[in-house]
Design a protein around this motif. Structure first.
Motif, PDB file in Angstrom:
ATOM      1  N   LEU A 288      30.921  36.414  49.596  1.00 22.06           N
ATOM      2  CA  LEU A 288      29.930  36.417  48.526  1.00 22.06           C
ATOM      3  C   LEU A 288      29.458  34.998  48.212  1.00 22.06           C
ATOM      4  CD1 LEU A 288      31.266  38.991  45.895  1.00 22.06           C
ATOM      5  CD2 LEU A 288      28.993  39.018  46.954  1.00 22.06           C
ATOM      6  N   GLY A 289      30.300  34.018  48.475  1.00 20.74           N
ATOM      7  CA  GLY A 289      29.931  32.624  48.266  1.00 20.74           C
ATOM      8  C   GLY A 289      29.716  32.260  46.817  1.00 20.74           C
ATOM      9  N   LEU A 290      30.550  32.784  45.920  1.00 14.82           N
ATOM     10  CA  LEU A 290      30.371  32.509  44.498  1.00 14.82           C
ATOM     11  C   LEU A 290      30.814  31.083  44.187  1.00 14.82           C
ATOM     12  CD1 LEU A 290      31.635  35.879  42.998  1.00 14.82           C
ATOM     13  CD2 LEU A 290      29.290  35.185  43.538  1.00 14.82           C
ATOM     14  N   PRO A 291      29.966  30.294  43.532  1.00 18.86           N
ATOM     15  CA  PRO A 291      30.301  28.885  43.289  1.00 18.86           C
ATOM     16  C   PRO A 291      31.272  28.716  42.132  1.00 18.86           C
ATOM     17  CG  PRO A 291      28.161  29.418  42.326  1.00 18.86           C
ATOM     18  CD  PRO A 291      28.618  30.659  43.067  1.00 18.86           C
ATOM     19  N   ASP A 292      31.970  27.591  42.127  1.00 21.28           N
ATOM     20  CA  ASP A 292      32.813  27.162  41.004  1.00 21.28           C
ATOM     21  C   ASP A 292      33.824  28.226  40.596  1.00 21.28           C
ATOM     22  OD1 ASP A 292      33.703  25.351  39.099  1.00 21.28           O
ATOM     23  OD2 ASP A 292      32.272  26.036  37.578  1.00 21.28           O
ATOM     24  N   GLY A 293      34.385  28.923  41.589  1.00 17.19           N
ATOM     25  CA  GLY A 293      35.389  29.947  41.286  1.00 17.19           C
ATOM     26  C   GLY A 293      34.849  31.108  40.487  1.00 17.19           C
ATOM     27  N   GLY A 294      33.521  31.267  40.490  1.00 16.29           N
ATOM     28  CA  GLY A 294      32.898  32.367  39.741  1.00 16.29           C
ATOM     29  C   GLY A 294      32.753  32.092  38.260  1.00 16.29           C
ATOM     30  N   ARG A 295      32.948  30.873  37.837  1.00 14.28           N
ATOM     31  CA  ARG A 295      32.899  30.541  36.410  1.00 14.28           C
ATOM     32  C   ARG A 295      31.543  30.940  35.811  1.00 14.28           C
ATOM     33  NH1 ARG A 295      36.395  27.260  33.982  1.00 14.28           N
ATOM     34  NH2 ARG A 295      36.956  26.315  35.990  1.00 14.28           N
ATOM     35  N   GLY A 296      31.583  31.752  34.754  1.00 13.13           N
ATOM     36  CA  GLY A 296      30.361  32.173  34.080  1.00 13.13           C
ATOM     37  C   GLY A 296      29.627  33.310  34.751  1.00 13.13           C
ATOM     38  N   LEU A 297      30.168  33.850  35.833  1.00 16.91           N
ATOM     39  CA  LEU A 297      29.482  34.900  36.583  1.00 16.91           C
ATOM     40  C   LEU A 297      30.085  36.269  36.289  1.00 16.91           C
ATOM     41  CD1 LEU A 297      29.072  33.148  40.059  1.00 16.91           C
ATOM     42  CD2 LEU A 297      27.463  33.198  38.135  1.00 16.91           C
ATOM     43  N   ARG A 298      29.229  37.285  36.338  1.00 17.05           N
ATOM     44  CA  ARG A 298      29.681  38.667  36.183  1.00 17.05           C
ATOM     45  C   ARG A 298      29.606  39.353  37.541  1.00 17.05           C
ATOM     46  NH1 ARG A 298      27.951  42.476  31.561  1.00 17.05           N
ATOM     47  NH2 ARG A 298      29.799  43.425  32.483  1.00 17.05           N
ATOM     48  N   VAL A 299      30.715  39.969  37.946  1.00 15.23           N
ATOM     49  CA  VAL A 299      30.822  40.594  39.263  1.00 15.23           C
ATOM     50  C   VAL A 299      31.200  42.060  39.084  1.00 15.23           C
ATOM     51  CG1 VAL A 299      31.959  40.527  41.512  1.00 15.23           C
ATOM     52  CG2 VAL A 299      31.538  38.388  40.265  1.00 15.23           C
ATOM     53  N   LEU A 300      30.492  42.932  39.790  1.00  7.51           N
ATOM     54  CA  LEU A 300      30.749  44.368  39.751  1.00  7.51           C
ATOM     55  C   LEU A 300      31.462  44.782  41.028  1.00  7.51           C
ATOM     56  CD1 LEU A 300      30.259  47.118  38.319  1.00  7.51           C
ATOM     57  CD2 LEU A 300      28.058  47.225  39.527  1.00  7.51           C
ATOM     58  N   ASP A 301      32.623  45.410  40.869  1.00 10.94           N
ATOM     59  CA  ASP A 301      33.417  45.895  42.009  1.00 10.94           C
ATOM     60  C   ASP A 301      33.255  47.407  42.071  1.00 10.94           C
ATOM     61  OD1 ASP A 301      35.231  46.258  44.033  1.00 10.94           O
ATOM     62  OD2 ASP A 301      37.002  45.801  42.832  1.00 10.94           O
ATOM     63  N   LEU A 302      32.400  47.867  42.972  1.00  7.09           N
ATOM     64  CA  LEU A 302      32.083  49.291  43.069  1.00  7.09           C
ATOM     65  C   LEU A 302      33.075  50.006  43.975  1.00  7.09           C
ATOM     66  CD1 LEU A 302      28.186  49.519  43.415  1.00  7.09           C
ATOM     67  CD2 LEU A 302      29.594  50.082  41.441  1.00  7.09           C
ATOM     68  N   GLY A 303      33.616  51.126  43.505  1.00  5.63           N
ATOM     69  CA  GLY A 303      34.606  51.852  44.283  1.00  5.63           C
ATOM     70  C   GLY A 303      35.884  51.049  44.396  1.00  5.63           C
ATOM     71  N   CYS A 304      36.369  50.529  43.260  1.00  8.35           N
ATOM     72  CA  CYS A 304      37.489  49.585  43.295  1.00  8.35           C
ATOM     73  C   CYS A 304      38.819  50.236  43.650  1.00  8.35           C
ATOM     74  CB  CYS A 304      37.608  48.867  41.960  1.00  8.35           C
ATOM     75  SG  CYS A 304      38.072  49.916  40.556  1.00  8.35           S
ATOM     76  N   GLY A 305      38.920  51.572  43.549  1.00  9.18           N
ATOM     77  CA  GLY A 305      40.146  52.254  43.934  1.00  9.18           C
ATOM     78  C   GLY A 305      41.361  51.757  43.167  1.00  9.18           C
ATOM     79  N   THR A 306      42.446  51.493  43.876  1.00 10.78           N
ATOM     80  CA  THR A 306      43.673  51.016  43.234  1.00 10.78           C
ATOM     81  C   THR A 306      43.656  49.513  42.991  1.00 10.78           C
ATOM     82  OG1 THR A 306      44.784  50.721  45.365  1.00 10.78           O
ATOM     83  CG2 THR A 306      45.063  52.865  44.261  1.00 10.78           C
TER      84      THR A 306
END
Length: 238
Positions: free
Chosen positions: A41-59
Protein backbone atom coordinates in the motif's frame (compact mmCIF):
# COMPACT_ATOMS: atom_id res chain seq x y z
CA UNK A 1 -21.34 -28.32 -5.19
CA UNK A 2 -22.34 -24.70 -5.84
CA UNK A 3 -20.25 -21.88 -4.42
CA UNK A 4 -21.28 -20.58 -1.01
CA UNK A 5 -22.59 -17.03 -1.05
CA UNK A 6 -23.88 -14.38 1.34
CA UNK A 7 -25.53 -15.84 4.48
CA UNK A 8 -24.47 -19.41 3.67
CA UNK A 9 -20.83 -18.39 3.39
CA UNK A 10 -20.99 -16.30 6.58
CA UNK A 11 -22.45 -19.27 8.43
CA UNK A 12 -19.69 -21.54 7.12
CA UNK A 13 -17.05 -19.09 8.33
CA UNK A 14 -18.81 -18.79 11.70
CA UNK A 15 -18.52 -22.57 12.07
CA UNK A 16 -14.95 -22.68 10.81
CA UNK A 17 -13.67 -19.75 12.87
CA UNK A 18 -12.47 -21.90 15.79
CA UNK A 19 -9.94 -23.79 13.67
CA UNK A 20 -9.26 -21.14 11.04
CA UNK A 21 -6.17 -19.55 12.60
CA UNK A 22 -4.50 -22.93 13.10
CA UNK A 23 -5.13 -23.96 9.51
CA UNK A 24 -3.87 -20.78 7.88
CA UNK A 25 -0.81 -20.71 10.14
CA UNK A 26 0.14 -24.09 8.68
CA UNK A 27 0.28 -22.58 5.17
CA UNK A 28 3.91 -21.60 4.44
CA UNK A 29 4.21 -17.86 4.02
CA UNK A 30 0.57 -17.05 4.78
CA UNK A 31 1.20 -14.25 7.28
CA UNK A 32 4.40 -13.05 5.61
CA UNK A 33 2.55 -12.68 2.30
CA UNK A 34 -0.20 -10.62 3.91
CA UNK A 35 2.42 -8.35 5.48
CA UNK A 36 4.11 -7.93 2.11
CA UNK A 37 0.82 -6.99 0.46
CA UNK A 38 0.07 -4.53 3.28
CA UNK A 39 3.47 -2.88 2.79
CA UNK A 40 2.68 -2.54 -0.90
CA UNK A 41 0.00 0.00 0.00
CA UNK A 42 3.00 2.28 0.53
CA UNK A 43 1.48 4.23 3.41
CA UNK A 44 3.87 6.99 4.52
CA UNK A 45 5.04 7.76 8.06
CA UNK A 46 3.73 4.49 9.49
CA UNK A 47 0.21 5.50 8.49
CA UNK A 48 0.15 8.43 10.91
CA UNK A 49 -3.10 10.36 10.49
CA UNK A 50 -4.47 7.93 7.90
CA UNK A 51 -7.68 5.92 7.96
CA UNK A 52 -7.46 2.40 6.53
CA UNK A 53 -10.36 0.04 5.80
CA UNK A 54 -9.69 -3.70 6.08
CA UNK A 55 -12.42 -5.42 4.07
CA UNK A 56 -13.13 -9.06 4.85
CA UNK A 57 -10.79 -8.95 7.84
CA UNK A 58 -11.81 -12.41 9.10
CA UNK A 59 -9.97 -13.43 12.26
CA UNK A 60 -7.65 -10.46 11.87
CA UNK A 61 -4.62 -11.81 10.00
CA UNK A 62 -4.91 -9.00 7.46
CA UNK A 63 -5.52 -6.45 10.23
CA UNK A 64 -2.33 -7.55 12.01
CA UNK A 65 -0.47 -7.23 8.70
CA UNK A 66 -1.76 -3.67 8.29
CA UNK A 67 -0.73 -2.78 11.84
CA UNK A 68 2.77 -4.08 11.12
CA UNK A 69 2.99 -1.96 7.96
CA UNK A 70 1.24 1.13 9.36
CA UNK A 71 1.25 1.02 13.17
CA UNK A 72 -0.09 4.58 13.53
CA UNK A 73 -3.03 4.23 11.14
CA UNK A 74 -6.61 4.15 12.35
CA UNK A 75 -7.93 0.84 11.08
CA UNK A 76 -11.51 -0.29 10.61
CA UNK A 77 -12.00 -4.04 10.06
CA UNK A 78 -15.18 -5.30 8.40
CA UNK A 79 -16.47 -8.84 8.07
CA UNK A 80 -19.81 -10.55 7.53
CA UNK A 81 -18.97 -13.43 9.90
CA UNK A 82 -19.66 -12.78 13.58
CA UNK A 83 -17.53 -15.76 14.59
CA UNK A 84 -14.50 -14.56 12.67
CA UNK A 85 -14.83 -11.02 14.06
CA UNK A 86 -15.06 -12.34 17.62
CA UNK A 87 -11.70 -14.07 17.10
CA UNK A 88 -10.16 -10.90 15.70
CA UNK A 89 -11.45 -8.62 18.44
CA UNK A 90 -10.15 -10.96 21.18
CA UNK A 91 -6.52 -10.66 20.06
CA UNK A 92 -4.08 -8.65 22.12
CA UNK A 93 -3.25 -6.17 19.36
CA UNK A 94 -6.92 -5.43 18.56
CA UNK A 95 -7.31 -2.55 21.00
CA UNK A 96 -7.82 0.61 18.98
CA UNK A 97 -9.13 -1.22 15.91
CA UNK A 98 -12.75 -0.50 15.02
CA UNK A 99 -14.58 -3.69 14.00
CA UNK A 100 -17.81 -3.61 12.02
CA UNK A 101 -20.04 -6.67 11.57
CA UNK A 102 -21.63 -6.28 8.14
CA UNK A 103 -21.54 -7.68 4.63
CA UNK A 104 -19.30 -5.43 2.57
CA UNK A 105 -22.17 -4.85 0.14
CA UNK A 106 -24.05 -2.98 2.89
CA UNK A 107 -21.32 -0.52 3.85
CA UNK A 108 -22.49 2.31 1.60
CA UNK A 109 -25.11 3.38 4.14
CA UNK A 110 -22.85 2.92 7.16
CA UNK A 111 -19.56 4.57 6.18
CA UNK A 112 -19.12 8.09 4.87
CA UNK A 113 -18.03 8.45 1.22
CA UNK A 114 -14.43 9.50 0.78
CA UNK A 115 -13.59 8.79 4.41
CA UNK A 116 -10.69 6.34 3.93
CA UNK A 117 -7.18 6.97 2.69
CA UNK A 118 -6.58 3.31 1.86
CA UNK A 119 -8.46 0.04 1.52
CA UNK A 120 -7.00 -3.42 1.93
CA UNK A 121 -8.94 -6.54 0.92
CA UNK A 122 -7.47 -9.96 1.67
CA UNK A 123 -9.06 -13.08 0.18
CA UNK A 124 -12.36 -11.27 -0.35
CA UNK A 125 -13.33 -10.63 -3.94
CA UNK A 126 -13.60 -14.19 -5.17
CA UNK A 127 -16.20 -14.79 -2.42
CA UNK A 128 -18.51 -12.01 -3.59
CA UNK A 129 -21.60 -12.49 -5.71
CA UNK A 130 -21.01 -9.12 -7.42
CA UNK A 131 -17.34 -8.03 -7.29
CA UNK A 132 -17.95 -5.06 -9.58
CA UNK A 133 -20.59 -3.62 -7.26
CA UNK A 134 -18.18 -3.83 -4.33
CA UNK A 135 -15.35 -2.26 -6.32
CA UNK A 136 -17.63 0.69 -7.08
CA UNK A 137 -18.43 0.93 -3.36
CA UNK A 138 -14.74 0.78 -2.43
CA UNK A 139 -13.88 3.49 -4.90
CA UNK A 140 -16.57 5.68 -3.38
CA UNK A 141 -15.27 5.14 0.15
CA UNK A 142 -11.75 6.21 -0.81
CA UNK A 143 -10.57 9.79 -0.60
CA UNK A 144 -9.31 11.31 -3.87
CA UNK A 145 -6.22 9.40 -4.99
CA UNK A 146 -6.79 6.90 -2.16
CA UNK A 147 -4.87 3.64 -2.31
CA UNK A 148 -6.16 0.11 -2.81
CA UNK A 149 -4.38 -3.20 -2.24
CA UNK A 150 -6.10 -6.50 -2.95
CA UNK A 151 -4.43 -9.71 -1.77
CA UNK A 152 -6.14 -12.58 -3.55
CA UNK A 153 -5.91 -16.08 -4.94
CA UNK A 154 -5.89 -15.34 -8.68
CA UNK A 155 -4.30 -17.92 -10.92
CA UNK A 156 -1.69 -16.88 -13.44
CA UNK A 157 -1.81 -17.79 -17.09
CA UNK A 158 0.04 -21.12 -16.92
CA UNK A 159 -1.81 -24.44 -16.56
CA UNK A 160 0.89 -25.31 -14.00
CA UNK A 161 -0.60 -22.77 -11.56
CA UNK A 162 -4.02 -24.41 -11.73
CA UNK A 163 -2.46 -27.87 -11.35
CA UNK A 164 -0.47 -26.82 -8.27
CA UNK A 165 -3.55 -25.25 -6.67
CA UNK A 166 -5.72 -28.32 -7.26
CA UNK A 167 -3.00 -30.63 -5.97
CA UNK A 168 -2.47 -28.63 -2.77
CA UNK A 169 -6.23 -28.51 -2.20
CA UNK A 170 -6.72 -32.23 -2.78
CA UNK A 171 -3.79 -33.35 -0.62
CA UNK A 172 -3.63 -30.72 2.14
CA UNK A 173 -6.41 -28.14 2.37
CA UNK A 174 -9.51 -30.28 1.90
CA UNK A 175 -8.31 -33.14 4.14
CA UNK A 176 -7.62 -30.55 6.87
CA UNK A 177 -11.11 -29.17 6.39
CA UNK A 178 -12.62 -32.61 6.83
CA UNK A 179 -10.68 -33.13 10.06
CA UNK A 180 -12.08 -29.91 11.53
CA UNK A 181 -15.63 -30.56 10.35
CA UNK A 182 -15.49 -27.75 7.78
CA UNK A 183 -15.34 -29.80 4.59
CA UNK A 184 -17.93 -27.66 2.78
CA UNK A 185 -16.04 -24.45 3.46
CA UNK A 186 -12.77 -25.82 2.08
CA UNK A 187 -14.46 -27.33 -0.97
CA UNK A 188 -15.77 -23.83 -1.57
CA UNK A 189 -12.25 -22.43 -1.19
CA UNK A 190 -10.94 -24.71 -3.93
CA UNK A 191 -13.74 -23.94 -6.39
CA UNK A 192 -13.84 -20.22 -5.65
CA UNK A 193 -10.25 -19.87 -6.85
CA UNK A 194 -10.65 -22.03 -9.95
CA UNK A 195 -13.82 -20.23 -11.02
CA UNK A 196 -12.66 -16.67 -10.27
CA UNK A 197 -10.70 -14.26 -12.46
CA UNK A 198 -7.17 -14.97 -13.52
CA UNK A 199 -4.69 -12.34 -12.37
CA UNK A 200 -4.78 -10.44 -15.70
CA UNK A 201 -8.59 -10.56 -15.74
CA UNK A 202 -8.87 -9.13 -12.23
CA UNK A 203 -6.45 -6.33 -13.11
CA UNK A 204 -8.71 -5.45 -16.05
CA UNK A 205 -11.70 -5.52 -13.71
CA UNK A 206 -10.00 -2.97 -11.46
CA UNK A 207 -9.30 -0.71 -14.43
CA UNK A 208 -12.93 -0.93 -15.59
CA UNK A 209 -14.01 0.07 -12.09
CA UNK A 210 -12.05 3.31 -12.42
CA UNK A 211 -8.86 2.50 -10.55
CA UNK A 212 -5.65 3.91 -11.97
CA UNK A 213 -1.98 2.91 -11.77
CA UNK A 214 -3.07 -0.73 -11.44
CA UNK A 215 -0.22 -3.17 -10.97
CA UNK A 216 -0.12 -6.93 -10.43
CA UNK A 217 2.66 -8.03 -8.08
CA UNK A 218 3.69 -11.65 -7.47
CA UNK A 219 4.18 -13.37 -4.15
CA UNK A 220 6.95 -15.93 -3.50
CA UNK A 221 7.04 -19.58 -2.56
CA UNK A 222 4.53 -22.23 -3.53
CA UNK A 223 1.94 -19.51 -4.13
CA UNK A 224 3.87 -17.98 -7.03
CA UNK A 225 1.38 -17.68 -9.87
CA UNK A 226 -1.48 -18.49 -7.46
CA UNK A 227 -1.67 -15.49 -5.09
CA UNK A 228 -1.04 -11.89 -6.14
CA UNK A 229 -1.15 -8.38 -4.77
CA UNK A 230 -3.08 -5.87 -6.87
CA UNK A 231 -2.44 -2.20 -6.15
CA UNK A 232 -4.13 0.86 -7.59
CA UNK A 233 -5.52 4.29 -6.80
CA UNK A 234 -8.99 5.74 -6.85
CA UNK A 235 -9.38 7.60 -10.12
CA UNK A 236 -11.13 10.90 -10.63
CA UNK A 237 -14.84 10.87 -9.89
CA UNK A 238 -14.51 8.53 -6.91
Amino acid sequence: MTLLRDDDLSAAFDHGSAAYDRLVAASPGYHAHLRRSARRLGLPDGGRGLRVLDLGCGTGASTAALLAAAPYARITGVDASDGMLDRAAAKSWAQGVDFVHAPVEELAGRLRPGSFDAVFAGYLFRNLADPDKVLDLVRGLLAPDGRLAVHEYTLGGSPVHRAVWNTVCATVIQPAGRLTGDAELYRHLRRSVVEFDTAPAFARRLCRAGFTDVRVLPLPGWQTGITHTFVGRAGEGA
